[in-house]
Design a protein around this motif. Structure first.
Motif, mmCIF file in Angstrom:
data_model
loop_
_atom_site.group_PDB
_atom_site.id
_atom_site.type_symbol
_atom_site.label_atom_id
_atom_site.label_comp_id
_atom_site.label_asym_id
_atom_site.label_seq_id
_atom_site.Cartn_x
_atom_site.Cartn_y
_atom_site.Cartn_z
ATOM 1 N N ILE A 135 1.095 -1.424 -0.139
ATOM 2 C CA ILE A 135 -0.366 -0.029 0.283
ATOM 3 C C ILE A 135 1.255 0.853 0.207
ATOM 4 C CG2 ILE A 135 -1.883 -1.108 1.222
ATOM 5 C CD1 ILE A 135 -1.358 0.257 3.749
ATOM 6 N N ALA A 136 0.302 2.588 -0.393
ATOM 7 C CA ALA A 136 0.673 3.375 -0.795
ATOM 8 C C ALA A 136 0.229 4.568 -0.111
ATOM 9 C CB ALA A 136 1.646 3.845 -1.382
ATOM 10 N N GLU A 137 0.548 5.561 0.291
ATOM 11 C CA GLU A 137 -0.111 7.295 -0.279
ATOM 12 C C GLU A 137 0.199 7.973 -0.802
ATOM 13 O OE1 GLU A 137 -1.317 8.463 3.983
ATOM 14 O OE2 GLU A 137 -2.809 7.428 4.235
ATOM 15 N N VAL A 138 -0.580 8.375 -1.981
ATOM 16 C CA VAL A 138 0.766 9.356 -3.022
ATOM 17 C C VAL A 138 -0.487 10.620 -2.811
ATOM 18 C CG1 VAL A 138 0.867 9.378 -6.065
ATOM 19 C CG2 VAL A 138 0.901 7.207 -3.858
ATOM 20 N N LEU A 139 0.228 11.879 -3.244
ATOM 21 C CA LEU A 139 -0.772 12.910 -3.127
ATOM 22 C C LEU A 139 -1.291 13.089 -4.953
ATOM 23 C CD1 LEU A 139 2.413 16.094 -1.207
ATOM 24 C CD2 LEU A 139 -0.220 15.084 -0.724
ATOM 25 N N GLU A 161 -8.787 10.220 -1.365
ATOM 26 C CA GLU A 161 -9.677 11.586 -0.634
ATOM 27 C C GLU A 161 -9.079 12.558 -0.957
ATOM 28 O OE1 GLU A 161 -8.584 10.999 3.576
ATOM 29 O OE2 GLU A 161 -8.912 8.496 3.676
ATOM 30 N N PRO A 162 -10.107 13.655 -0.910
ATOM 31 C CA PRO A 162 -9.606 14.935 -1.406
ATOM 32 C C PRO A 162 -8.127 15.641 -1.436
ATOM 33 C CG PRO A 162 -11.015 15.401 -0.290
ATOM 34 C CD PRO A 162 -10.966 13.993 0.087
ATOM 35 N N GLN A 163 -6.977 14.904 -0.346
ATOM 36 C CA GLN A 163 -6.255 15.520 -0.277
ATOM 37 C C GLN A 163 -5.039 14.303 -0.470
ATOM 38 O OE1 GLN A 163 -5.431 18.424 0.395
ATOM 39 N NE2 GLN A 163 -7.526 18.599 1.119
ATOM 40 N N VAL A 164 -4.925 12.504 -0.725
ATOM 41 C CA VAL A 164 -4.749 11.892 -0.865
ATOM 42 C C VAL A 164 -5.519 11.130 -1.650
ATOM 43 C CG1 VAL A 164 -5.036 10.814 1.696
ATOM 44 C CG2 VAL A 164 -2.838 10.689 0.655
ATOM 45 N N LEU A 165 -3.899 9.988 -1.920
ATOM 46 C CA LEU A 165 -4.794 8.914 -2.940
ATOM 47 C C LEU A 165 -3.898 7.825 -2.161
ATOM 48 C CD1 LEU A 165 -4.023 9.794 -6.238
ATOM 49 C CD2 LEU A 165 -6.140 10.018 -5.455
#
Ligand SMILES: CC(C)(COP(=O)(O)OP(=O)(O)OC[C@H]1O[C@@H](n2cnc3c(N)ncnc32)[C@H](O)[C@@H]1OP(=O)(O)O)[C@@H](O)C(=O)NCCC(=O)NCCS
Length: 172
Positions: A135-139, A161-165
């Motif tokens: 998994i990863a959090e990406v702008l 999500e608005p701030q992060v994928l």
């Protein structure tokens, strides 16, 4: 091959050779030098915050993967006859079967295929370790990172999500 001794040779788009290998304890100076060469925007995309430096505990963490639940690879190219770290990728297991991945490549070397190579090798190590998911959090505007995930060959899902994928790659 033991994960802590992992090493593979690849090619940059311009044909130069790049080694993808396990991070070693003696890489400290070289790794910090790579961070110094990386732009503020790239560090922001990696760490989601403006970073001008790291605390000693953070550096200790980055430099001491156990190669079980924390696997770190670096990309090394030759500059003036000397091997230099120009990128890195790592995963950290968050819960059984699931690890978070993150990458950073020195700006001057971005777009040369290093991100894709790091993804390929981390993915194959993760599969070898029988992890199920990365998994990863990406702008949301981080197109290069999303491209690397899309081209990884693994099944990709993205929760927006608005701030992060929130990105997830299924390894099996
Ligand atoms: C994201 C990152 C690791 C990717 O590494 P890289 O070595 O540049 O990746 P690659 O060269 O393998 O591939 C990048 C892809 O993005 C594409 N790309 C780059 N900039 C782009 C842009 N502005 N618009 C569209 N595509 C772009 C490249 O053309 C390439 O696609 P291609 O293979 O179809 O040609 C690197 O750009 C980086 O370090 N970014 C800053 C840190 C970061 O964002 N980390 C991710 C945190 S999860």
């Amino acid at each position: 091959m033991k994960r802590a001794q992992y090493s593979a040779i690849g090619a940059l788009r311009d044909g130069r050779q790049v080694e993808i290998r396990a991070l070693r304890p003696d890489d400290r100076a070289d790794l910090l030098a790579a961070v110094d060469r990386t732009s503020g925007q790239s560090l922001y995309r990696r760490f989601f915050a403006v970073r001008r430096g790291f605390t000693e505990p953070e550096i200790e963490f980055f430099l001491n993967p156990d190669f079980i639940d924390h696997v770190a690879l670096v990309a090394v190219v030759e500059e003036s006859g000397r091997p230099v770290i120009v990128g890195g990728g790592r995963y950290v297991v968050m819960q059984p079967g699931k690890a978070e991945v993150a990458f950073a490549v020195v700006d001057q070397y971005q777009g040369q295929g290093i991100g894709a190579l790091l993804m390929h090798h981390l993915g194959s190590i993760a599969r070898g370790a029988e992890l199920e998911e990365l998994i990863a959090e990406v702008l949301p505007d981080n197109i290069p990172m999303l491209k690397v995930f899309e081209k990884s060959g693994f099944r990709l899902s993205i929760k927006r999500e608005p701030q992060v994928l929130h990105v997830a790659l299924r390894l099996f």
